[in-house]
Write a protein that holds these residues in place. Structure first.
Motif, PDB file in Angstrom:
ATOM      1  N   PHE A  33       5.597   0.861   9.123  1.00 11.93           N
ATOM      2  CA  PHE A  33       4.585   1.866   8.758  1.00 11.93           C
ATOM      3  C   PHE A  33       4.171   2.658   9.988  1.00 11.93           C
ATOM      4  CE2 PHE A  33       3.886  -1.598   5.708  1.00 11.93           C
ATOM      5  CZ  PHE A  33       3.818  -0.914   4.504  1.00 11.93           C
ATOM      6  N   ARG A  34       3.713   3.863   9.748  1.00 14.85           N
ATOM      7  CA  ARG A  34       2.986   4.627  10.763  1.00 14.85           C
ATOM      8  C   ARG A  34       1.632   4.978  10.165  1.00 14.85           C
ATOM      9  NH1 ARG A  34       8.276   5.939  12.424  1.00 14.85           N
ATOM     10  NH2 ARG A  34       8.458   6.013  14.689  1.00 14.85           N
ATOM     11  N   VAL A  35       0.592   4.554  10.844  1.00  8.64           N
ATOM     12  CA  VAL A  35      -0.766   4.763  10.349  1.00  8.64           C
ATOM     13  C   VAL A  35      -1.497   5.706  11.311  1.00  8.64           C
ATOM     14  CG1 VAL A  35      -2.992   3.640   9.904  1.00  8.64           C
ATOM     15  CG2 VAL A  35      -0.874   2.528   9.178  1.00  8.64           C
TER      16      VAL A  35
ATOM     17  N   SER B 134      -2.499  -4.014   8.842  1.00  5.44           N
ATOM     18  CA  SER B 134      -2.804  -2.781   9.569  1.00  5.44           C
ATOM     19  C   SER B 134      -3.628  -3.135  10.813  1.00  5.44           C
ATOM     20  CB  SER B 134      -3.587  -1.813   8.685  1.00  5.44           C
ATOM     21  OG  SER B 134      -3.922  -0.684   9.462  1.00  5.44           O
TER      22      SER B 134
ATOM     23  N   ILE C 225      -2.046   5.730   5.877  1.00  2.00           N
ATOM     24  CA  ILE C 225      -0.602   5.478   5.967  1.00  2.00           C
ATOM     25  C   ILE C 225       0.121   6.814   5.780  1.00  2.00           C
ATOM     26  CG2 ILE C 225       1.403   4.323   4.954  1.00  2.00           C
ATOM     27  CD1 ILE C 225      -0.430   2.070   4.099  1.00  2.00           C
TER      28      ILE C 225
ATOM     29  N   ILE D  62      -0.781  -4.637   4.262  1.00  2.61           N
ATOM     30  CA  ILE D  62      -0.203  -3.393   3.726  1.00  2.61           C
ATOM     31  C   ILE D  62       1.260  -3.575   3.302  1.00  2.61           C
ATOM     32  CG2 ILE D  62      -1.783  -1.837   4.906  1.00  2.61           C
ATOM     33  CD1 ILE D  62       0.230  -1.433   7.103  1.00  2.61           C
TER      34      ILE D  62
ATOM     35  N   LYS E 276      -4.663   6.833  12.903  1.00  2.00           N
ATOM     36  CA  LYS E 276      -5.923   6.111  13.129  1.00  2.00           C
ATOM     37  C   LYS E 276      -7.135   6.958  12.719  1.00  2.00           C
ATOM     38  CE  LYS E 276      -4.238   5.149  17.365  1.00  2.00           C
ATOM     39  NZ  LYS E 276      -4.210   4.772  18.775  1.00  2.00           N
TER      40      LYS E 276
ATOM     41  N   TYR F 196      -5.691   5.137   2.365  1.00  2.00           N
ATOM     42  CA  TYR F 196      -6.502   4.715   3.511  1.00  2.00           C
ATOM     43  C   TYR F 196      -6.501   3.191   3.558  1.00  2.00           C
ATOM     44  CZ  TYR F 196      -8.262   9.304   4.717  1.00  2.00           C
ATOM     45  OH  TYR F 196      -8.357  10.598   5.151  1.00  2.00           O
ATOM     46  N   VAL F 197      -6.396   2.654   4.752  1.00  2.20           N
ATOM     47  CA  VAL F 197      -6.378   1.190   4.897  1.00  2.20           C
ATOM     48  C   VAL F 197      -7.393   0.782   5.966  1.00  2.20           C
ATOM     49  CG1 VAL F 197      -3.995   0.884   4.139  1.00  2.20           C
ATOM     50  CG2 VAL F 197      -4.459   1.345   6.553  1.00  2.20           C
TER      51      VAL F 197
ATOM     52  N   GLY G 234      -7.231   3.558   9.001  1.00  3.53           N
ATOM     53  CA  GLY G 234      -6.504   4.820   9.056  1.00  3.53           C
ATOM     54  C   GLY G 234      -5.781   5.137   7.762  1.00  3.53           C
TER      55      GLY G 234
ATOM     56  N   LYS H 236       0.860  -1.188   0.000  1.00  5.53           N
ATOM     57  CA  LYS H 236       0.000   0.000   0.000  1.00  5.53           C
ATOM     58  C   LYS H 236       0.895   1.237   0.000  1.00  5.53           C
ATOM     59  CE  LYS H 236      -4.302  -1.306   0.155  1.00  5.53           C
ATOM     60  NZ  LYS H 236      -5.336  -0.761  -0.738  1.00  5.53           N
TER      61      LYS H 236
END
Lengths: 311, 316
Positions: free
Chosen positions: A305-307, A283, A289, A266, A309, A259-260, A287, A254
């Motif tokens: 990753f940092r997602v 994920s 990515i 991902i 929320k 958006y996931v 949220g 992704k």
């Protein structure tokens, strides 16, 4: 436009490092002013590109001098020595100029560079620092503001980026340009750019347009721009940090900015010698990515990753 | 000695990053035994601490009956950096001694330092051995944050070093190992000595004596052996004078490290190889001891050349 010398440092065998700023003087002394700082590190291509593009825009795209209302200082590069040899930090002692503020005129080389730069940046209403993320990650463009008590969140929204990271202040942040600039009375913002080593036009336009939007909305230039996003303020607790359980070849599936959904795949990690998928990265939440690991090889437990929320 | 892996991470291609601790304990466990942790190699270009830990481990092996407490050895915190001549944590280019306390959800260097801090937590004393960097040579000295000096200064005096430098609290240094551990209640001392990428054997022996002397006085070892305890000079009774290069060039030393000098003595020159000219001559701004001297000759304006510790009344 005036070209002004900000600082000069001699070298034993290299050409002198001459840092120059481009000063565009506005027609309205009551208008706010801004200083924009480009590449302080040597691997920050987008900050360099964006700042130089801004110089070109201010020189050639404002067809009426009355459209330039407040003073604008652009310093595209501080660390030519690092840029020219693809080093990240000051090439001799590997110190980070952005950890030397407010600088010290009698101190070490990078403290002196920081001092001369900081002196030149005083008195501006706003300050924009073009940066990239630390570590081995890249991201969508966003504004980083420290929770310092001096930050100007309302003004940061005028860039129109999706996210403003309102970040908990760490001890090491107290020697950054943003923190010290704010302490000395300038509303300073770190514009975090993707840390690609090439110019990707779509993203770089997004970065650039955000700055033009800010300059227009602040009344520094008289220039019509289309509105960007209504920025979301993101605290550390709004971000889900996703680590990889396995090391190997990292394949994000992704893209940054997607958006996931919770439990959606991902990314995956491939065994570096045998080619099979050894880990699927899911994920943990719904949220967006915002950041991802940028190298092809990833270490165990590294942040993949940092997602941010949502839902 | 027991070896324990305190942190590991599988690297992408057939290798494991492993941070190890060696532990010496009394043959029979003792209630209320004190614990000391000795740390080195946080910066990959600093090797002096590795040698000191080797000497200490050798001594403990040869004197197992002397051990009354727990002695934990962490010779290579930045194991990847040491083996690749890299000061920071490779890949991330991060100074591990600005990444404390870290946490489990931090980036990898933050996870590593967190694991180290959690493993050392509960120690009575910790000693963090540094060896300057590749640029400067230092005499054996202890660096102490004023905030923690009431508890750490008495220990520092036992470490057989030449100089104790007590500095003011600086916010950025809250991200260091010593600040983190002192905050957690472990009395932590920072040793600086020698120069990067080198082993200065005489300094190694000097600090070994100091560590054994400290451990003996704290009851961590019991032995009839006597260990040297030098009387260090302290920054409380004098001033530190800095000499930075006024120009770029090649620094040529005129005086030896650790020399006692007078105000006006020539410390060295900055020369230009191409023109054959001396660009600057650097004179001592104060008399005193030259406790820091530049080893790496290439300098820019501002590069630190030397530090002198002089008496208060010598300062202009």
């Amino acid at each position: 436009m005036k070209k002004i010398e900000i600082l000069r440092i001699d070298s034993l065998n290299r050409s002198p490092l001459i840092v120059e700023g481009y000063l565009f003087e506005g027609c309205d002394p009551t208008a706010p002013s801004v200083a924009i700082v480009g590449a302080m590190e040597g691997t920050t291509i987008l900050p360099l590109y964006t700042a130089s593009k801004l110089v070109d825009f201010l020189k050639n795209s404002l067809d009426d001098e009355k459209k330039l209302r407040g003073n604008i200082l652009v310093i595209p590069s501080i660390n030519h020595y690092a840029l020219n040899i693809n080093e990240r930090f000051w090439p001799l002692d590997k110190t980070d100029i952005n950890m030397m503020f407010p600088g010290y005129g009698e101190g070490e080389t990078t403290q002196r560079i920081a001092k001369k730069l900081f002196d030149a940046l005083q008195g501006y209403t706003h300050g924009i620092i073009l940066e990239t993320r630390e570590g081995v990650s890249t991201c969508m463009p966003y504004i980083k503001l420290f929770e310092s008590g001096y930050e100007n969140i309302d003004a940061a929204k005028m860039f129109g980026y999706r996210l403003i990271h309102h970040k908990t202040l760490k001890p090491t942040d107290t020697v950054s340009l943003q923190y010290n600039w704010q302490l000395w009375g300038t509303s300073a913002y770190s514009l975090i750019c993707p840390s690609d080593l090439h110019v990707e036009l779509h993203t770089s336009n997004e970065v650039f347009e955000g700055i033009i939007s800010f300059l227009g909305k602040c009344g520094i230039i008289d220039y019509k721009v289309l509105s960007g996003y209504e920025s979301t303020i993101v605290k550390n607790s709004d971000v889900e940090v996703i680590q990889t359980a396995k090391s190997g070849i990292f394949i994000p599936t992704k893209k940054i900015g997607s958006y996931v959904k919770k439990d959606e795949i991902i990314g995956k990690v491939i065994h570096a010698l045998e080619g099979e998928v050894i880990h699927k990265i899911l994920s943990p939440c719904n949220g967006l990515i915002a950041c991802a690991y940028k190298n092809g090889l990833i270490l165990e437990n590294a942040v993949a990753f940092r997602v941010v929320k949502s839902g | 000695m027991q070896t324990t892996e305190i942190f590991s991470s599988q690297l992408p291609v057939g290798e494991i990053l492993s941070i190890k601790r060696g532990r010496y304990e009394p043959k029979q466990k003792q209630a209320n035994a004190k614990r000391i942790s000795i740390v080195s190699g946080t910066h990959g270009d600093e090797l002096e601490g590795q040698y000191v830990i080797y000497l200490l481990s050798k001594w403990l092996k040869e004197n197992p009956d002397a051990i009354n407490g727990i002695i934990d050895l962490y010779p290579a915190v930045n194991a990847l950096g040491i083996d690749t001549i890299t000061r920071g944590f490779p890949i991330y280019e991060v100074d591990l001694n600005r990444a404390f306390p870290g946490n489990k959800r931090d980036f990898l260097p933050g996870q590593l330092v967190h694991a180290l801090a959690m493993d050392i937590k509960g120690s009575d004393i910790a000693i963090d051995i540094h060896s300057s960097n590749i640029f400067l040579k230092e005499i054996p000295q202890i660096r102490i944050n004023k905030e923690f000096s009431p508890s750490t200064l008495p220990l520092a005096k036992k470490l057989n070093c030449d100089f104790i430098w007590i500095h003011d609290a600086v916010t950025v240094l809250e991200a260091t190992f010593s600040h983190t551990m002192n905050q957690m209640g472990t009395k932590t001392l920072v040793v600086e000595m020698g120069v990067g990428m080198t082993l200065t054997q005489v300094y190694g022996q000097q600090l070994l004596s100091g560590i054994l002397n400290l451990m003996k006085s704290e009851g961590i070892i019991t032995t009839d052996q006597e260990f040297e305890q030098r009387e260090p000079f302290s920054s409380e009774v004098g001033d530190v004078f800095y000499i930075n290069s006024p120009s770029a060039g090649l620094f040529v030393q005129s005086i030896k490290h650790c020399a006692i000098i007078k105000k006006g003595d020539v410390i060295g020159t900055i020369v230009d190889p191409l023109s054959g000219e001396v660009r600057d001559t650097l004179e001592a701004p104060s008399g005193g001891i030259l406790f820091t001297l530049r080893e790496f000759p290439v300098v820019y304006e501002g590069s630190l050349i030397a530090r002198i510790f002089g008496e208060n009344d010598e300062k202009n």
